[in-house]
Design a protein around this motif. Sequence first.
Motif, mmCIF file in Angstrom:
data_model
loop_
_atom_site.group_PDB
_atom_site.id
_atom_site.type_symbol
_atom_site.label_atom_id
_atom_site.label_comp_id
_atom_site.label_asym_id
_atom_site.label_seq_id
_atom_site.Cartn_x
_atom_site.Cartn_y
_atom_site.Cartn_z
ATOM 1 N N ASP A 10 5.360 -9.869 -7.172
ATOM 2 C CA ASP A 10 6.273 -9.035 -7.960
ATOM 3 C C ASP A 10 5.866 -7.564 -7.895
ATOM 4 O O ASP A 10 6.100 -6.789 -8.824
ATOM 5 N N HIS A 11 5.232 -7.165 -6.786
ATOM 6 C CA HIS A 11 4.729 -5.795 -6.638
ATOM 7 C C HIS A 11 5.859 -4.773 -6.682
ATOM 8 O O HIS A 11 5.710 -3.686 -7.229
ATOM 9 N N PHE A 12 6.990 -5.090 -6.052
ATOM 10 C CA PHE A 12 8.179 -4.225 -6.066
ATOM 11 C C PHE A 12 9.397 -5.099 -5.746
ATOM 12 O O PHE A 12 9.257 -6.234 -5.283
ATOM 13 N N PRO A 13 10.604 -4.591 -5.977
ATOM 14 C CA PRO A 13 11.806 -5.386 -5.690
ATOM 15 C C PRO A 13 11.999 -5.620 -4.203
ATOM 16 O O PRO A 13 11.610 -4.790 -3.375
ATOM 17 N N VAL A 14 12.600 -6.751 -3.875
ATOM 18 C CA VAL A 14 12.930 -7.079 -2.495
ATOM 19 C C VAL A 14 14.384 -7.497 -2.427
ATOM 20 O O VAL A 14 15.001 -7.847 -3.439
ATOM 21 N N LEU A 15 14.928 -7.489 -1.227
ATOM 22 C CA LEU A 15 16.287 -7.985 -1.011
ATOM 23 C C LEU A 15 16.404 -8.465 0.421
ATOM 24 O O LEU A 15 16.040 -7.745 1.352
ATOM 25 N N GLY A 16 16.920 -9.680 0.588
ATOM 26 C CA GLY A 16 17.057 -10.244 1.916
ATOM 27 C C GLY A 16 18.434 -10.017 2.519
ATOM 28 O O GLY A 16 19.458 -10.134 1.841
ATOM 29 N N ILE A 17 18.445 -9.683 3.799
ATOM 30 C CA ILE A 17 19.680 -9.662 4.594
ATOM 31 C C ILE A 17 19.780 -11.026 5.261
ATOM 32 O O ILE A 17 18.894 -11.391 6.040
ATOM 33 N N PRO A 18 20.798 -11.821 4.966
ATOM 34 C CA PRO A 18 20.841 -13.182 5.514
ATOM 35 C C PRO A 18 20.997 -13.195 7.024
ATOM 36 O O PRO A 18 21.980 -12.703 7.567
ATOM 37 N N ASP B 215 0.826 -1.206 0.000
ATOM 38 C CA ASP B 215 0.000 0.000 0.000
ATOM 39 C C ASP B 215 0.862 1.259 0.000
ATOM 40 O O ASP B 215 0.492 2.283 -0.574
ATOM 41 N N THR B 216 2.023 1.180 0.644
ATOM 42 C CA THR B 216 2.938 2.320 0.713
ATOM 43 C C THR B 216 3.718 2.491 -0.581
ATOM 44 O O THR B 216 4.202 3.576 -0.885
ATOM 45 N N ASP B 217 3.845 1.384 -1.334
ATOM 46 C CA ASP B 217 4.539 1.381 -2.621
ATOM 47 C C ASP B 217 6.000 1.806 -2.463
ATOM 48 O O ASP B 217 6.471 2.756 -3.072
ATOM 49 N N VAL B 218 6.732 1.054 -1.631
ATOM 50 C CA VAL B 218 8.147 1.355 -1.408
ATOM 51 C C VAL B 218 8.953 1.080 -2.672
ATOM 52 O O VAL B 218 8.536 0.324 -3.556
ATOM 53 N N ASP B 219 10.139 1.675 -2.765
ATOM 54 C CA ASP B 219 11.024 1.441 -3.908
ATOM 55 C C ASP B 219 11.719 0.088 -3.796
ATOM 56 O O ASP B 219 12.021 -0.556 -4.800
ATOM 57 N N LEU B 220 11.991 -0.337 -2.570
ATOM 58 C CA LEU B 220 12.639 -1.625 -2.310
ATOM 59 C C LEU B 220 12.279 -2.052 -0.899
ATOM 60 O O LEU B 220 12.288 -1.242 0.021
ATOM 61 N N LEU B 221 11.970 -3.334 -0.737
ATOM 62 C CA LEU B 221 11.744 -3.886 0.595
ATOM 63 C C LEU B 221 12.983 -4.675 1.008
ATOM 64 O O LEU B 221 13.339 -5.666 0.393
ATOM 65 N N LEU B 222 13.638 -4.207 2.057
ATOM 66 C CA LEU B 222 14.797 -4.881 2.634
ATOM 67 C C LEU B 222 14.314 -5.643 3.858
ATOM 68 O O LEU B 222 13.620 -5.082 4.711
ATOM 69 N N MET C 189 10.298 -13.726 -6.473
ATOM 70 C CA MET C 189 10.183 -12.291 -6.259
ATOM 71 C C MET C 189 11.257 -11.585 -7.077
ATOM 72 O O MET C 189 12.263 -12.182 -7.464
ATOM 73 N N GLN C 190 11.041 -10.302 -7.328
ATOM 74 C CA GLN C 190 12.023 -9.496 -8.039
ATOM 75 C C GLN C 190 13.158 -9.102 -7.099
ATOM 76 O O GLN C 190 12.921 -8.659 -5.976
ATOM 77 N N VAL C 191 14.402 -9.282 -7.575
ATOM 78 C CA VAL C 191 15.561 -8.843 -6.796
ATOM 79 C C VAL C 191 16.519 -8.101 -7.720
ATOM 80 O O VAL C 191 16.542 -8.342 -8.930
ATOM 81 N N PRO C 192 17.342 -7.202 -7.165
ATOM 82 C CA PRO C 192 18.386 -6.571 -7.971
ATOM 83 C C PRO C 192 19.391 -7.629 -8.422
ATOM 84 O O PRO C 192 19.821 -8.473 -7.626
ATOM 85 N N ALA C 193 19.767 -7.605 -9.691
ATOM 86 C CA ALA C 193 20.608 -8.672 -10.268
ATOM 87 C C ALA C 193 22.079 -8.308 -10.243
ATOM 88 O O ALA C 193 22.767 -8.385 -11.252
ATOM 89 N N GLU C 194 22.576 -7.900 -9.078
ATOM 90 C CA GLU C 194 24.008 -7.634 -8.947
ATOM 91 C C GLU C 194 24.678 -8.924 -8.497
ATOM 92 O O GLU C 194 24.747 -9.230 -7.316
ATOM 93 N N LEU C 195 25.186 -9.698 -9.460
ATOM 94 C CA LEU C 195 25.586 -11.077 -9.194
ATOM 95 C C LEU C 195 26.722 -11.199 -8.184
ATOM 96 O O LEU C 195 26.857 -12.215 -7.522
ATOM 97 N N ARG C 196 27.531 -10.161 -8.059
ATOM 98 C CA ARG C 196 28.609 -10.238 -7.079
ATOM 99 C C ARG C 196 28.060 -10.244 -5.661
ATOM 100 O O ARG C 196 28.677 -10.749 -4.742
ATOM 101 N N TYR C 197 26.898 -9.636 -5.491
ATOM 102 C CA TYR C 197 26.352 -9.426 -4.158
ATOM 103 C C TYR C 197 25.172 -10.329 -3.805
ATOM 104 O O TYR C 197 24.828 -10.468 -2.647
ATOM 105 N N VAL C 198 24.505 -10.927 -4.809
ATOM 106 C CA VAL C 198 23.306 -11.727 -4.557
ATOM 107 C C VAL C 198 23.626 -13.200 -4.730
ATOM 108 O O VAL C 198 24.214 -13.608 -5.727
ATOM 109 N N GLN C 199 23.224 -14.009 -3.749
ATOM 110 C CA GLN C 199 23.554 -15.427 -3.803
ATOM 111 C C GLN C 199 22.612 -16.184 -4.735
ATOM 112 O O GLN C 199 21.498 -15.773 -5.014
#
Length: 374
Positions: free
Chosen positions: A129-137, A105-112, A195-205
């Motif tokens: 796939d509403h918006f990109p997400v990224l997990g902190i392990p 509902d807030t329509d964030v740019d990225l959910l961490l 889910m959608q994630v940023p595709a920075e392969l050096r940083y994403v497992q």
Amino acid sequence: MFKLGLIINPIAGIGGSVAFKGSDGHGVAEQAISLGAKPMANIRAEQALKVLLPYKDSIEVYTVKGDMGENLVESLGFHYCVIHQTESATTTFEDTECAAKKMCDTDVDLLLFAGGDGTARNISHQVGDHFPVLGIPAGCKIHSGVYAVTPTAAGRIVELMVTNQLVTLTEADVMDIDESLFREGVVKAKRYGEMQVPAELRYVQATKSGGKESDELVLQDIAAHVIDNMDSELFIIGSGSTTAYLMEELGLPNTLLGVDVVQEQQLLKSDVTESQLWNYVQENVGNVKLVITLIGGQGHIFGRGNQQLSPRIIRAVGKENIVIIATKSKLTALDSRPLIADTGDASLDHALSGFMPVVTGYNDQVYYPVSSPQ
């Protein structure tokens, strides 16, 4: 202002150090705390957010009451808005899902978010796939491909987005396993969506590759090499199918998803906790070897499913006494990506970085890079 969503599962990974293999299930977190486990998810999230401190005046954080995000962002001085109030101090998966729904509902740019596979699964139920997400392990088990390789790496990815650099998005699988079976040594993973994630392969497992090694002869050679070099030292045997094969060759029972202690080719203790392991190490200072393998498809050697191997234990053992075992095919499958050390201690991760020998057969080893993207 960059609109950053933040959800922290404060009990994620709390069962790792006491050999619970996870934190899911009624009363598991409370039992883990009673055995001395300490919550680490907020510490892991702090490592990610500290990367963003230079940009905090251009970031608005949308988060959850208390330990699910508010306390951390307030302490770091971020602009923030609480969009979900937890009903009690004990948070539940319903809080995660409700907060994720409100993020839509807030329509964030990225959910961490900080957690493990269960947290990713809860969030995917609401976000899709509403918006990109990224997990902190921060969990014990992380099979999903929506996580950064380290907390700091998660912060670096957000930094790229905040500074308006071109970041490609891709679809990544959300995986989870049956944790009750996991505690019995059975890995049964299932795909629950993407889910959608940023595709920075050096940083994403990558998504974890499951299954036993198929080349039994190579595993026999690796096991024979380690066994022939076993003297009177205390041997800590880490988790994984490759180390499990070593235990089979020794004729000893094995905790596939835990840590065992062996001396003079006899089992001293199976499925040890961090505190039990620390006692063994203290009693055998300077006479300890640590045998570990890597997670197929990801390359992690520390920080995934072996939280019993804490920074103090790794330091006490010493880098020179760490024996990494893996088949060449498992290394080749990494496609030149380095092995990853994510111990939760940045200085230790840095000390472990560089090239380390990996036993790939009998009297056969290769030097392979170890890294911790910062």
